[in-house]
Structures are given as structure tokens and as C-alpha cells.
Design a protein around this motif. Structure first.
Motif, mmCIF file in Angstrom:
data_model
loop_
_atom_site.group_PDB
_atom_site.id
_atom_site.type_symbol
_atom_site.label_atom_id
_atom_site.label_comp_id
_atom_site.label_asym_id
_atom_site.label_seq_id
_atom_site.Cartn_x
_atom_site.Cartn_y
_atom_site.Cartn_z
ATOM 1 N N PHE A 211 13.765 -87.184 50.765
ATOM 2 C CA PHE A 211 14.708 -88.179 50.262
ATOM 3 C C PHE A 211 14.374 -88.581 48.826
ATOM 4 N N ARG A 212 13.101 -88.528 48.488
ATOM 5 C CA ARG A 212 12.680 -88.934 47.139
ATOM 6 C C ARG A 212 12.802 -87.785 46.142
ATOM 7 N N ASN A 213 13.508 -86.744 46.528
ATOM 8 C CA ASN A 213 13.801 -85.616 45.635
ATOM 9 C C ASN A 213 12.539 -84.862 45.225
ATOM 10 N N ALA A 214 11.705 -84.574 46.219
ATOM 11 C CA ALA A 214 10.477 -83.815 45.954
ATOM 12 C C ALA A 214 10.817 -82.429 45.416
ATOM 13 N N LYS A 215 9.912 -81.895 44.588
ATOM 14 C CA LYS A 215 10.161 -80.587 43.976
ATOM 15 C C LYS A 215 10.230 -79.480 45.018
ATOM 16 N N ASP A 216 9.428 -79.588 46.069
ATOM 17 C CA ASP A 216 9.421 -78.571 47.120
ATOM 18 C C ASP A 216 10.328 -78.977 48.279
ATOM 19 N N LYS A 217 11.480 -79.521 47.936
ATOM 20 C CA LYS A 217 12.411 -80.061 48.923
ATOM 21 C C LYS A 217 12.803 -79.025 49.969
ATOM 22 N N GLU A 218 13.191 -77.838 49.541
ATOM 23 C CA GLU A 218 13.653 -76.807 50.478
ATOM 24 C C GLU A 218 12.525 -76.346 51.392
ATOM 25 N N GLU A 219 11.333 -76.247 50.846
ATOM 26 C CA GLU A 219 10.185 -75.836 51.658
ATOM 27 C C GLU A 219 9.874 -76.879 52.728
ATOM 28 N N ARG A 220 9.946 -78.151 52.346
ATOM 29 C CA ARG A 220 9.702 -79.217 53.300
ATOM 30 C C ARG A 220 10.766 -79.235 54.395
ATOM 31 N N LEU A 221 12.013 -79.061 53.993
ATOM 32 C CA LEU A 221 13.097 -79.044 54.974
ATOM 33 C C LEU A 221 12.935 -77.892 55.957
ATOM 34 N N ALA A 222 12.542 -76.727 55.444
ATOM 35 C CA ALA A 222 12.345 -75.563 56.317
ATOM 36 C C ALA A 222 11.212 -75.817 57.305
ATOM 37 N N HIS A 223 10.134 -76.416 56.803
ATOM 38 C CA HIS A 223 8.988 -76.732 57.671
ATOM 39 C C HIS A 223 9.388 -77.725 58.753
ATOM 40 N N LEU A 224 10.131 -78.747 58.365
ATOM 41 C CA LEU A 224 10.562 -79.765 59.325
ATOM 42 C C LEU A 224 11.553 -79.181 60.330
ATOM 43 N N ARG A 225 12.436 -78.309 59.861
ATOM 44 C CA ARG A 225 13.405 -77.681 60.760
ATOM 45 C C ARG A 225 12.684 -76.826 61.805
ATOM 46 N N ASN A 226 11.672 -76.076 61.389
ATOM 47 C CA ASN A 226 10.919 -75.243 62.339
ATOM 48 C C ASN A 226 10.203 -76.101 63.373
ATOM 49 N N ARG A 227 9.623 -77.209 62.915
ATOM 50 C CA ARG A 227 8.916 -78.096 63.839
ATOM 51 C C ARG A 227 9.887 -78.718 64.839
ATOM 52 N N ARG A 228 11.040 -79.178 64.334
ATOM 53 C CA ARG A 228 12.044 -79.751 65.240
ATOM 54 C C ARG A 228 12.514 -78.726 66.257
ATOM 55 N N ASN A 229 12.754 -77.511 65.800
ATOM 56 C CA ASN A 229 13.269 -76.477 66.697
ATOM 57 C C ASN A 229 12.247 -76.062 67.746
ATOM 58 N N ARG A 230 10.961 -76.117 67.396
ATOM 59 C CA ARG A 230 9.925 -75.827 68.395
ATOM 60 C C ARG A 230 9.943 -76.880 69.498
ATOM 61 N N ILE A 231 10.147 -78.126 69.092
ATOM 62 C CA ILE A 231 10.223 -79.196 70.088
ATOM 63 C C ILE A 231 11.434 -79.000 70.980
ATOM 64 N N LEU A 232 12.565 -78.633 70.390
ATOM 65 C CA LEU A 232 13.775 -78.379 71.184
ATOM 66 C C LEU A 232 13.547 -77.239 72.169
ATOM 67 N N GLN A 233 12.843 -76.198 71.715
ATOM 68 C CA GLN A 233 12.564 -75.072 72.593
ATOM 69 C C GLN A 233 11.675 -75.503 73.761
ATOM 70 N N ARG A 234 10.690 -76.354 73.480
ATOM 71 C CA ARG A 234 9.830 -76.847 74.557
ATOM 72 C C ARG A 234 10.622 -77.708 75.536
ATOM 73 N N MET A 235 11.548 -78.496 75.023
ATOM 74 C CA MET A 235 12.392 -79.318 75.893
ATOM 75 C C MET A 235 13.224 -78.442 76.820
ATOM 76 N N ARG A 236 13.676 -77.329 76.288
ATOM 77 C CA ARG A 236 14.431 -76.393 77.136
ATOM 78 C C ARG A 236 13.521 -75.775 78.184
ATOM 79 N N GLU A 237 12.311 -75.379 77.770
ATOM 80 C CA GLU A 237 11.367 -74.760 78.708
ATOM 81 C C GLU A 237 10.999 -75.711 79.837
ATOM 82 N N MET A 238 10.965 -77.004 79.526
ATOM 83 C CA MET A 238 10.595 -77.987 80.535
ATOM 84 C C MET A 238 11.802 -78.460 81.346
ATOM 85 N N GLY A 239 12.982 -77.915 81.028
ATOM 86 C CA GLY A 239 14.174 -78.244 81.803
ATOM 87 C C GLY A 239 14.862 -79.525 81.392
#
Length: 804
Positions: free
Chosen positions: A218-246
Motif C-alpha cells: 500500500f505504501r508503494n514499495a519498489k518491490d510491489k509486484e514481488e511482494r504481491l506474488a509472495h503474498l498470493r502464493n502464501r494465501r493460495n497455499r492456505i486455501l489449498q490446505r483448507m480444501r485438503e481439510m474439507g
């Protein structure tokens, strides 16, 4: 496998010894816990009070601002959606509902991962994380880990899983100054945590290991896209675990994984509103209750702020100050910032202000000049291109090439926003394919101002603006500044006159006048702004034309000391002195005091004390402070009604003429001080009283003709137009007291009207004070000469030639 074990024998033995030591420690700790029970500092987890922010609400109970070191809103278990609980369990502690404080599988997995240099997640259970956050330091050590486990067991022994997870979600840090899932949901998504969906729940959970990840985006970091990609991967791993756990099915998982991550906080969509009002509230709370309770006590502060009226007041003042500033012309100093001279690429640089701007007609935003001729200038605003025609900068009275050059950053108003124009730039979007904006040239005003709106019945402040821009100056001109009032003080003098033998029809001669003041050993000679004299005037005509000589004569007859007493009765606590110059409003008074004084007229003699805070409650809902209307009768009802009627005449036939078209019985008074240094207009309707002051922070002339009628009254009018348009019921009249009578008189002579008189007027009088003589034709003609070529709607308001 044997080869693997052989190669890694030392790490495996080390891990096994560590694990064995931990298990032995846990066993010993369990025995200790069950033998000695809870340690003293956590006997009652409920007694641990997290830092909770103070929330300020408007008059309708909607939150408008938080005061906090840590932004935190406490929620109950019933407010937590299942998707959030499931995401926390899937990410942080899969065995949460089955273990008794320690997640052994998670601990073992984390240790082995650490030994082999892999990130296999943390080993702490949710209960351990809670224990660490509440009681332990963040410093990593074996001792701290051991204590963390022991405390987790103790917590599990005394509290249910639902209590534990509720404490946990209210405690966790989620970026910036945001603590707890409720504050985080509002900050990141603009909704309550009870309303979030599965992908938002997973995103909040993904922030727990690195809370500032999204905040830095939000503060317009220079590595904005890299941070977003990292956060997206982390969120998606959690979603995958939620699916695995039913917890969710395949479709819900895939849809959530495709959802976009926000790139700006929801708060950025909300314009800053009521900064001066809220700062005044904050100062009051801080002075009365102290910093600790203000920022950490979780107070609920219910104010009188009306969002709509505040927005109208802010817009009216800003536009009024801009118009006045433009009449002063284009300022060449200190000059515009030029990006080319700073070595910047004007085609790619992004100005910080563009992040918060809205693409709408009337919006003012900085733009970068990319080309300029005498006829037009090309301007870049974000990724859009705009055009400034010379005619839309005509107020400068200068050619565009004298004002602007390529690379300059200037302010522009969006006069036209074509359909299809967008601020959000897409990868395949080029500026040349975008519609062109039509722009007008603006500049930041140097002049300041203030406006205050008070409810006549209660005294509650509905809106308050203390300056042009709070971010540039927090000084509140509505409450902190004492300014010479000019002729806005005259209604108090005229009230004193009406209560001491004068009537609206009393005739006083406007002529040269001097007064020897023995206190200062000087002769004082007031003059009118027109530098002339009009001869015999009724009190009504004198007030409408704001004649200073008449006001001075009244003060001489009533005495300055009596006028000071009347000022005190009207609630003015500023330093008024018993000098003749009080007749011209020479003493400094705050806008707040003057607005409160003017409530006497629509309230027919009753003054109400303005206040901002209706009620304060603690986090448990107990009342800390409660305020009620403070109403005081300070003038006779009949006198106040007559004075009200006179002030309506100022609007209909005098210096307040700009408000005459408003569809309500508006009364008011203009005010101007020496050299047009201060400009005032205070007006009222049956429901509200509104005061406006305009001037420079360091007093100096605003220029020729910048009187209260021209500089301040338009701000009042712009606000009242919006206010009256939104009123469900039309404001009609004021209740006439039985002691007031209306009599038809001649408006010039002040005597009873006859068919020979040319200026009939239905005038209000206190019963028994109406005139008894009839107007004679010859007398009327004698008066007529004094009014030739003097229109009732003259803009000239007043001045104070004060030899004091």
C-alpha cells in the motif's frame, strides 16, 4: 534410506536430542503446572486488557475517526465467521481442536525443517502464539520456547478453545498500526470481519507471519509486484490446505485463488472529512482524560457531527477561498516546481497525490505540463492527458507562456471528464488512446477562512472547518483565533439600544462625529466605508447599510461599559474593553463565540452554548460523560424578535443581499475591518446559525472591495443552498411573541404611513413603542434627497477607522 541416514547422522542425532530435551521439559512442566497451578500474572485472562483504540462517531452513530497507537476493535466469538477460523486452523495449527496446548506434530515438523534448511512452517500452536504475545518477549531462545509451552498448557487448562481463539484474533498484529482481525478487515477490505469471504479470510491469515507485507504494498514499495506474488502464493497455499481439510470444495478454492489482492487500503477511498472538527474533539479528550485513556482506553465518543453538512461546509469554504484568491491574481513567487530542472522523466514519474485523487468533474489535482503555447497547454495527470485552454486560465490575466513551461507541476481542476476515462492503467492501455481531459488552472490559496454551523435548538456543532487545508495548517480559525469582528458586533449594540428606549423607526443623523476619550486622551472620529454621510436614518436603514457613525452614536449614548456587559450576556468571553471603538467591532473575538451570540436571534432571546461531544462511553458501554443543551435567556423575547426581523432586512435590502434568494427567512450581518483585513458573515435560519470568517493568518489586506459581503457571504450562501435543498421541510417563519406588533410605517421617516408616503414598510415593534406621528409629504421629500443614487443592495459593508 540408509545412505541418507548415514550422510545426515549428526543433524538427525542433534534433532533427536533437542526433541528429547523438549519432551522431557514438557513432562516436567506439566507436573509443575498441575502441582502449582496458574502463575499470578495470568490467573484471569479476562483481566488482560489489550490496547483498544478510541472511536469517534457522528450524530447518526457512524464511525468517522479512530484515535489509537494500535488500531484495534474487539470482537466476540459470535462475530467471527467460520471461514476465518478454518483458515487459521489450516494455516497455523491443524491440531488446534485436539491438542492441549502444544502442537507436537507442528513442533517436530518445524524442527526437522530447520535442521535441513527448509521452511516447513512454524511449530507454535495458536495457544502458544497467544501466550507468547501476551506474556513473553519476542526474543528467540530455548528458555522462551519452554516458557511458551508451559503457559500454553496453563491457558488450555483454564479456557475453552473458543475463548482462546477469540483472544488470539483480537491480539494479533496485522500490519502498520492495525491489531486484531476486525480492524484489519475494515482497513484492508472496508467491511466488518463478520462479512469477509473465504479468500479475504485466507489473506488475513497469510499476513500473520509477515504482517507488514501488504501494508508495504500500500505504501508503494519498489518491490510491489514481488511482494504481491509472495503474498498470493502464501494465501493460495492456505486455501489449498483448507480444501485438503474439507473446509471448502474445489470450486470455492479455485475461485478464491483467482481473486485479486487489494493494492490500496479501503481507507484511501474515503475522503478526509471533518479534520478540524475531529482535532478539536481530540484536544478536548486529551486535555480532560489524558493520552493513555485517549489512545488506549477504547472510548466510544459520540459527537454532533453531521457528515453532509460538514462536506458542504468544507466545499463552500474551499471554493470561496479559491475564488477570492483568484481575484488577487496569479502568484509568480515562490514559483512552480519544475521536474525537468530536477532531472526527472516527466513521461513516467508518478506524483504521490495521484494515488488518492478521484476522476470526477470538479476534482483538483496536480498535473505535469508536457507542452505549452499561448493558446493551450498539454498536461499529464496520472496516465491521462489533459488540455488547458488559455480561456480556462483567463483569471490570471497573463499569457500561458508567461505562467507555465514544460516540466512544471501545477494544480488543475477537472472541468470535463470524458466517458471512458480511467485512472487504473492496464498493460495494453496507452495515453494516446485515452480520452482527453478538459482542465482549468488553479493555485493554492494563501488566504484562510473558517465556517461553523450550530443547531439552534441544542447548540450542537453540526460542522466546523478551521482553515483551507488541515494538512498544511492545523490551526483552527474557528476556535483558536480572535479576530476583529467589524460590523458583525453591531447586532449586540442594536439589541442594547432596543432594550433602552430605541425602536427600529428611531431616526439618528449620519453626520461627522467625534468623541474625546479621556482614558487615552485622544479624539476618536469614526467614518463610514463610503467616506460620506447620509443624514437622517432610521435604525433599520442604518443597520442595513452598516453605518459606522450611527453605531458609534448609539454606543456613546448607551456607554461602552454597558455594551461590554451586553457582550458578556451574549456569551463573549474574549477581552472586550469599554472603549468607543467597540462600536466598530475592534476587539478580537473567536468565530465560535460570535456564532453562539447570534443564536440569540433565531432563538428569540435564548443563547445556546456550542458543543461537539454528546456522549462518551467506555469499552463496556458505561457512560463516562454526557452533555446536554445549555440554553440561557439573555435577551427579552420581544426585543430578540424585533432584532431578528431587522437582520432579515439586512439580507433582503442591505449588505447581506447575496443571501436574499435563499428560500428561507434568513437573517444575518456582514462584517469588515480596516483595510479589508477580516471579512465576516454570520447568518441564521429557524434551524441553524452559520458563521464565516475570511482573512490571512497574519493579518493583512485582502484587497480592494473584499468586504464581508463579497468575501464571506458567498461561502454562507453556497452552504445554505445545499442545506436548504436537502431539508425535507421548508423553513418558513419564526413564532411571533404576543408582545410584538406590526405597524405600517414610512421606511425613510420612521413615521406612520399615509398614502402620500412613497416607502411603505410593515415594521415590527414591541407593543407600546410604535410611532404615533404620521408621515407628512414635505417631510418625506426632505428625507428623499439623502437616498438619491444609493441602491439598497450596495456591496459596501463597513470599516473601522479606529484611533485606539
Amino acid at each position: 534410506m540408509k545412505d541418507f541416514i548415514k550422510r545426515n547422522m549428526r543433524p538427525i542425532l542433534f534433532a533427536a536430542s533437542v526433541l528429547l530435551t523438549i519432551l522431557l521439559g514438557i513432562v516436567a512442566g506439566i507436573i509443575l503446572v498441575f502441582q502449582k497451578g496458574f502463575p499470578q500474572q495470568i490467573k484471569n485472562l479476562e483481566d488482560i486488557k489489550p490496547v483498544v483504540m478510541t472511536t469517534v462517531f457522528d450524530r447518526h452513530g457512524e464511525p468517522v475517526r479512530d484515535f489509537a497507537i494500535e488500531k484495534r476493535l474487539i470482537v466476540r466469538r459470535t462475530d467471527l465467521p467460520d471461514v476465518l477460523i478454518h483458515s487459521l486452523v489450516a494455516s497455523e495449527d491443524r491440531q488446534f481442536y485436539s491438542h492441549w496446548g502444544i502442537n507436537f506434530k507442528g513442533t517436530l515438523r518445524a524442527i526437522v525443517g530447520r535442521v535441513f534448511g527448509r521452511d516447513w512452517g512454524g511449530g507454535s500452536s495458536i495457544t502458544q502464539q497467544l501466550a507468547r504475545g501476551l506474556f513473553l518477549t519476542p526474543r528467540v531462545s530455548i528458555k522462551r520456547k519452554f516458557n511458551e509451552m508451559l503457559l500454553a498448557i496453563q491457558i488450555e487448562k483454564n479456557y475453552t478453545k473458543e475463548q482462546i481463539i477469540t483472544y488470539y484474533v483480537n491480539k494479533i498484529f496485522l500490519g502498520g498500526s492495525v491489531y486484531g482481525v476486525e480492524a484489519a478487515a475494515r482497513y484492508y477490505f472496508g467491511k466488518s470481519v463478520s462479512e469477509i469471504n473465504v479468500q479475504e479470510a485466507a489473506l488475513l491469515t497469510a499476513l500473520i507471519p509477515s504482517p507488514n507485507l501488504l501494508f508495504n504494498v500500500f505504501r508503494n514499495a519498489k518491490d510491489k509486484e514481488e511482494r504481491l506474488a509472495h503474498l498470493r502464493n502464501r494465501r493460495n497455499r492456505i486455501l489449498q490446505r483448507m480444501r485438503e481439510m474439507g473446509f471448502i470444495d474445489k470450486v470455492a478454492c479455485e475461485n478464491a485463488m483467482d481473486a485479486e489482492i487489494p493494492t490500496k487500503p479501503h481507507e484511501s477511498d474515503a475522503e478526509s472529512l471533518g479534520d478540524y472538527f475531529l482535532e478539536e474533539t481530540r484536544r478536548y479528550l486529551e486535555s480532560k482524560y489524558g493520552d493513555n485513556l485517549l489512545y488506549k482506553g477504547g472510548l466510544k465518543v459520540y459527537t454532533s457531527l453531521d457528515r453532509n453538512m460538514q462536506a458542504w461546509a468544507e466545499y463552500a469554504l474551499r471554493e470561496g477561498l479559491r475564488e477570492l484568491d483568484k481575484r488577487r491574481g496569479w502568484r509568480t513567487k515562490p514559483g512552480l516546481v519544475n521536474l525537468l530542472e530536477k532531472g526527472e522523466d516527466i513521461a513516467s514519474i508518478r506524483l504521490p497525490e495521484w494515488r488518492r485523487m478521484k476522476l470526477r468533474t470538479g476534482e483538483i489535482a496536480p498535473g505535469i505540463v508536457t507542452a505549452v503555447t499561448r493558446r493551450a497547454a498539454k498536461v499529464r495527470i496520472n496516465h491521462l492527458e489533459g488540455k488547458l485552454e488559455a480561456s480556462d486560465a483567463a483569471w490570471t490575466k497573463l499569457p500561458l507562456t508567461r505562467i507555465l513551461k514544460k516540466g512544471d507541476v501545477a494544480l488543475f481542476r477537472l472541468l470535463e471528464v470524458p466517458e471512458g476515462a480511467r485512472l487504473e492503467e492496464k498493460e495494453d492501455q496507452r495515453a494516446e488512446n485515452q480520452p482527453e481531459l478538459r482542465l482549468g488552472l488553479e493555485q493554492e490559496p494563501e488566504v484562510q477562512g473558517a465556517i461553523m454551523v450550530v443547531d439552534n435548538e441544542t447548540g450542537q456543532v453540526r460542522a466546523m472547518v478551521g482553515g483551507y487545508d488541515f494538512s498544511k495548517s492545523e490551526f483552527n480559525n474557528a476556535t483558536q483565533a480572535g479576530r476583529q469582528t467589524g460590523s458583525t458586533f453591531k447586532p449586540i449594540i442594536y439589541t442594547a439600544a432596543l432594550e433602552n428606549g430605541y425602536t427600529p423607526a428611531t431616526v439618528i443623523v449620519d453626520e461627522p462625529f467625534s468623541y474625546y476619550d479621556p482614558k487615552i486622551d485622544e479624539i476618536w472620529e469614526p467614518r463610514n466605508i463610503t467616506l460620506d454621510f447620509l443624514g437622517p436614518l432610521t435604525l433599520r436603514r442604518a443597520l442595513q447599510k452598516s453605518r459606522n457613525v450611527i453605531s458609534a452614536k448609539l454606543v456613546e449614548q448607551l456607554t461602552p461599559a454597558r455594551i461590554v456587559d451586553y457582550g458578556r450576556r451574549f456569551g463573549i468571553t474574549s477581552n472586550l474593553q469599554p472603549f468607543m471603538s467597540i462600536s466598530l467591532g475592534s476587539f478580537g473575538v473567536s468565530l465560535e463565540e460570535m456564532v453562539a451570540a447570534f443564536t440569540v436571534f433565531p432563538n428569540l432571546g435564548t443563547r445556546v452554548t456550542p458543543y461537539l461531544i454528546r456522549e462518551i462511553r467506555d469499552p463496556n458501554g458505561h457512560i463516562v460523560e454526557e452533555n446536554f443543551p445549555n440554553r440561557k435567556l439573555v435577551a427579552d423575547r420581544d426585543t430578540a424578535y424585533v432584532m431578528n426581523y431587522l437582520l432579515q432586512g439586512v439580507v433582503q435590502m442591505g449588505s447581506g443581499w447575496r443571501a436574499r434568494h435563499l428560500e428561507a427567512p434568513i437573517g444575518g450581518k456582514t462584517g469588515t475591518t480596516n483595510d479589508n483585513t477580516d471579512a465576516w458573515f454570520i447568518g441564521f435560519s429557524p434551524s441553524i446559525t452559520v458563521g464565516v470568517w475570511v482573512g490571512y493568518s497574519i493579518p493583512r489586506s485582502m484587497g480592494e472591495g473584499e468586504t464581508g459581503s463579497r468575501a464571506a457571504a458567498p461561502v454562507f450562501v453556497h452552504f445554505m443552498e445545499k442545506y436548504l435543498e436537502a431539508r425535507p421541510e421548508k423553513e418558513t417563519s419564526y413564532p411571533k411573541p404576543p408582545g410584538v406588533v406590526f405597524v405600517k410605517i414610512d421606511g425613510f421617516t420612521g413615521k406612520l404611513w399615509t398614502p402620500e408616503c412613497l416607502h411603505p414598510l410593515n415594521e415590527a415593534f414591541i407593543n407600546g413603542t410604535e410611532p404615533t406621528e404620521f408621515c407628512r409629504p414635505e417631510e418625506h421629500m426632505r428625507f428623499q434627497g439623502y437616498y438619491d443614487n444609493i441602491p439598497d443592495t450596495e456591496e459596501a459593508a463597513e470599516t473601522g477607522a479606529v484611533n485606539q
